[in-house]
Motif scaffolding. Structure first.
Motif, PDB file in Angstrom:
ATOM      1  N   ASN A 475      28.371 -11.317  62.290  1.00  0.00           N
ATOM      2  CA  ASN A 475      29.530 -11.398  62.659  1.00  0.00           C
ATOM      3  C   ASN A 475      30.514 -10.485  61.984  1.00  0.00           C
ATOM      4  O   ASN A 475      31.616 -10.122  62.331  1.00  0.00           O
ATOM      5  CB  ASN A 475      29.985 -12.776  62.455  1.00  0.00           C
ATOM      6  N   LEU A 478      30.291  -6.817  64.264  1.00  0.00           N
ATOM      7  CA  LEU A 478      29.998  -6.988  65.753  1.00  0.00           C
ATOM      8  C   LEU A 478      30.241  -5.581  66.396  1.00  0.00           C
ATOM      9  O   LEU A 478      31.075  -4.866  65.991  1.00  0.00           O
ATOM     10  CB  LEU A 478      31.255  -8.010  66.181  1.00  0.00           C
ATOM     11  N   GLU A 480      31.881  -3.926  69.590  1.00  0.00           N
ATOM     12  CA  GLU A 480      33.002  -4.501  70.365  1.00  0.00           C
ATOM     13  C   GLU A 480      32.250  -4.026  71.803  1.00  0.00           C
ATOM     14  O   GLU A 480      32.002  -3.136  72.141  1.00  0.00           O
ATOM     15  CB  GLU A 480      34.022  -3.889  70.301  1.00  0.00           C
ATOM     16  N   GLY A 514      31.430 -17.750  64.859  1.00  0.00           N
ATOM     17  CA  GLY A 514      31.629 -16.340  65.378  1.00  0.00           C
ATOM     18  C   GLY A 514      31.367 -15.837  66.455  1.00  0.00           C
ATOM     19  O   GLY A 514      30.854 -16.529  67.211  1.00  0.00           O
ATOM     20  N   ALA A 515      31.531 -14.674  66.950  1.00  0.00           N
ATOM     21  CA  ALA A 515      31.104 -14.030  68.388  1.00  0.00           C
ATOM     22  C   ALA A 515      29.764 -13.921  68.593  1.00  0.00           C
ATOM     23  O   ALA A 515      29.365 -13.784  69.809  1.00  0.00           O
ATOM     24  CB  ALA A 515      32.147 -12.949  68.720  1.00  0.00           C
ATOM     25  N   THR A 517      25.584 -14.753  68.702  1.00  0.00           N
ATOM     26  CA  THR A 517      24.995 -15.922  69.229  1.00  0.00           C
ATOM     27  C   THR A 517      23.561 -15.696  68.627  1.00  0.00           C
ATOM     28  O   THR A 517      23.130 -15.024  68.171  1.00  0.00           O
ATOM     29  CB  THR A 517      24.623 -15.704  70.907  1.00  0.00           C
TER      30      THR A 517
END
Length: 558
Positions: A475, A478, A480, A514-515, A517
């Motif tokens: 996270n 990341l 983008e 967080g973004a 997975t």
């Protein structure tokens, strides 16, 4: 593999029948003597010819042929038939070893890093189930010269849409004029059908469907048609291959789902599943590309020597003669009347344009592998790739397979965990995140191979703390616009080394929000309940490790 030689023995009687009444010889002796001389001479001549035919000696030298599953059995039969003829090169007995490798896996391995652990030796010849894969190979600047001979056409399968018979009837797609590809994507855009497509980078059925849907009608590529097809899939769904599409179809029970398949895959579905409403194959008008299976000899690559290529060429000539005589046949392929026309269905330019357009429109993937290397991984054996291996080795092989399938713009890194793996912590970074270019794939694959040769960490599997650390790290880094994913590979799921419980760890993951997975992949006796709890807390899911791999198609964005 060692091919046996079939010995055929004629039936015979024991003893001779006696002649009645002691009959005298009715043939003059000089005739008998002449006949005996002729027979002796003939026997010597036959023996000399047999000696010439068995002029090779020593161990047989075999080169590897990577064959797609649909042609593997037929090519293996042809290899055995060829070896019964005792071919030789400079006195050396020669032959071929046919290995079963999907066209997509072979394509990635030939252009990048070949996975010898999963697929055996690098191939000298390649038999994909669609010539489009050969055109894709020829479309790359670095691999344009890898096909040095005229391909041998083995047969073909039709590219179709698999549609529930009731839906096809309702849409008027049966018994009349078939729909155009434009009509198909229009129906998907309107919500009349749910277009489910196989991934063109991981399946032959997906690749030929992409080529047909994005065709300009003159054997070239149309960007507007490709964009319309991509939009139809975005409104519908996608999966790694036809098998995954069929599983989703059975689970959803949605008769409006229209799937990209090959004709024999529709037949297989109806015969094995026997659905209440069978699927019917619909070939949209304008479909010009079929899955033309072919045999290609590779050249221009560092691993292909002139002598190996010559052996592969000679086997190809034998296969071509079998195709011409009708001795070569495959139940999943139809015969091809005009081989040259079949090969002309695809060109490197058209295939390269279509696949690159697909890749540019797809979301990138950024993976952090979190590999369990505790002692428990070597205490249990599982099935993977047709072999019985330790769970830890299966996890390494799965990671290698996934790396091999990744696109060049995707990224991946590797952590391992075990008691004391990082000194004061129980995890450590093995390979920093990097793009999966050929160099990046090689570096990560080499480290995975090296890891499989290292001793495991004694003690339990400190999954909980390691996962929280990995999730937090991803996270913070990341990529983008990419799907950022932690992939846990373990045969445990129980953790007596970390302080928090599984419930507390799940709450921590949810709180981090967080973004990224998390997907947990469980081998053998892995604790599915715990692994499910951890994955769903971070927006992912638990995946039982399939014995043949294929996990990437589940987690990768379409």
């Amino acid at each position: 593999m060692v091919f046996g030689i079939e010995h055929k023995v004629k039936s015979h009687r024991l003893g001779r029948r006696r002649k009645k009444g002691g009959q005298k010889m009715l043939v003059a002796p000089w005739i008998v003597i002449t006949l005996v001389c002729v027979l002796v001479a003939s026997g010597l001549t036959w023996g000399f010819v047999a000696l010439l035919r068995s002029g090779c000696s020593g161990d047989m030298w075999r080169v590897t042929v990577a064959a797609a599953p649909s042609v593997y059995g037929s090519l293996e039969d042809a290899a055995q038939a060829w070896e019964r003829e005792q071919p030789e090169l400079d006195g050396q007995c020669i032959g071929v070893e046919v290995t079963e490798v999907s066209a997509a896996d072979a394509s990635r391995g030939i252009t990048g890093n070949w996975d010898t652990m999963s697929f055996g030796n690098r191939p000298i010849a390649w038999a994909p189930d669609a010539q489009a894969w050969g055109s894709w190979l020829a479309s790359g600047e670095a691999t344009a010269g890898y096909v040095t001979s005229e391909p041998v056409v083995l047969g073909e399968a039709g590219s179709v849409l698999a549609v529930a018979e009731s839906t096809a009837t309702e849409l008027g797609w049966l018994g009349g004029e078939p729909p155009t590809w434009q009509a198909v994507v229009d129906a998907a855009a309107a919500g009349t059908i749910n277009l489910a497509a196989a991934n063109p980078r991981s399946s032959t059925e997906g690749l030929v469907a992409l080529l047909n849907a994005s065709s300009d009608g003159a054997g070239g590529f149309s960007q507007p048609a490709a964009d319309a097809y991509a939009a139809a899939i975005e409104a519908g769904s996608s999966a790694a291959d036809a098998s995954a599409l069929k599983d989703a179809y059975l689970e959803a029970g949605d008769p409006s789902q229209v799937m990209t398949m090959l004709d024999y895959q529709v037949e297989d579905f109806n015969s094995t599943v026997a659905p209440e409403v069978p699927l019917v194959p619909v070939t949209p008008s304008g479909t010009s590309v079929s899955a033309v299976a072919s045999y290609l000899v590779l050249g221009g690559a560092a691993w292909v020597s002139e002598s190996d290529a010559e052996i592969a060429e000679r086997f190809g000539a034998f296969v071509a003669s079998q195709v011409d005589s009708g001795a070569f046949s495959d139940p999943e392929l139809a015969a091809v009347d005009d081989g040259a026309a079949a090969l002309a269905q695809t060109t490197p330019d058209a295939v390269g344009s279509a696949v690159r357009a697909w890749q540019s429109g797809a979301q990138d993937l950024n993976v952090l592998f979190l590999l369990d290397w505790s002692s428990a991984t070597m205490e249990e054996t599982v099935e993977y790739g047709g072999d019985t291996v330790e769970a830890g080795i299966a996890a390494v092989r799965m990671a290698i397979d996934m790396v091999g399938e990744m696109e060049p713009t995707w990224r991946a890194g590797l952590w391992e965990y075990g008691v004391g793996a990082g000194g004061e912590s129980n995890w450590r970074s093995v390979v920093a995140s990097a793009e999966m270019s050929q160099e990046g794939k090689s570096a990560l694959t080499d480290e995975l191979y090296a890891l499989s040769e290292n001793a495991v960490y004694e003690g339990g599997a400190p999954l909980y703390d390691s996962l929280v650390a990995a999730y937090g790290d991803l996270n913070e880094h990341l990529v983008e616009g990419a799907a950022n994913v932690v992939v846990v590979l373990t045969n445990s799921g129980m953790d007596t080394e970390s302080l928090p419980t599984v419930e507390e760890t799940a709450q921590t993951l949810e709180g981090m929000a967080g973004a990224a997975t998390v997907y947990t992949v469980g081998f053998g006796e892995a604790d599915a309940e715990n692994l499910t709890s951890l994955a769903t807390a971070a927006g992912g899911s638990y995946l039982p490790a399939p014995s043949e791999g294929g996990i990437l198609g589940t987690i990768a964005p379409a």
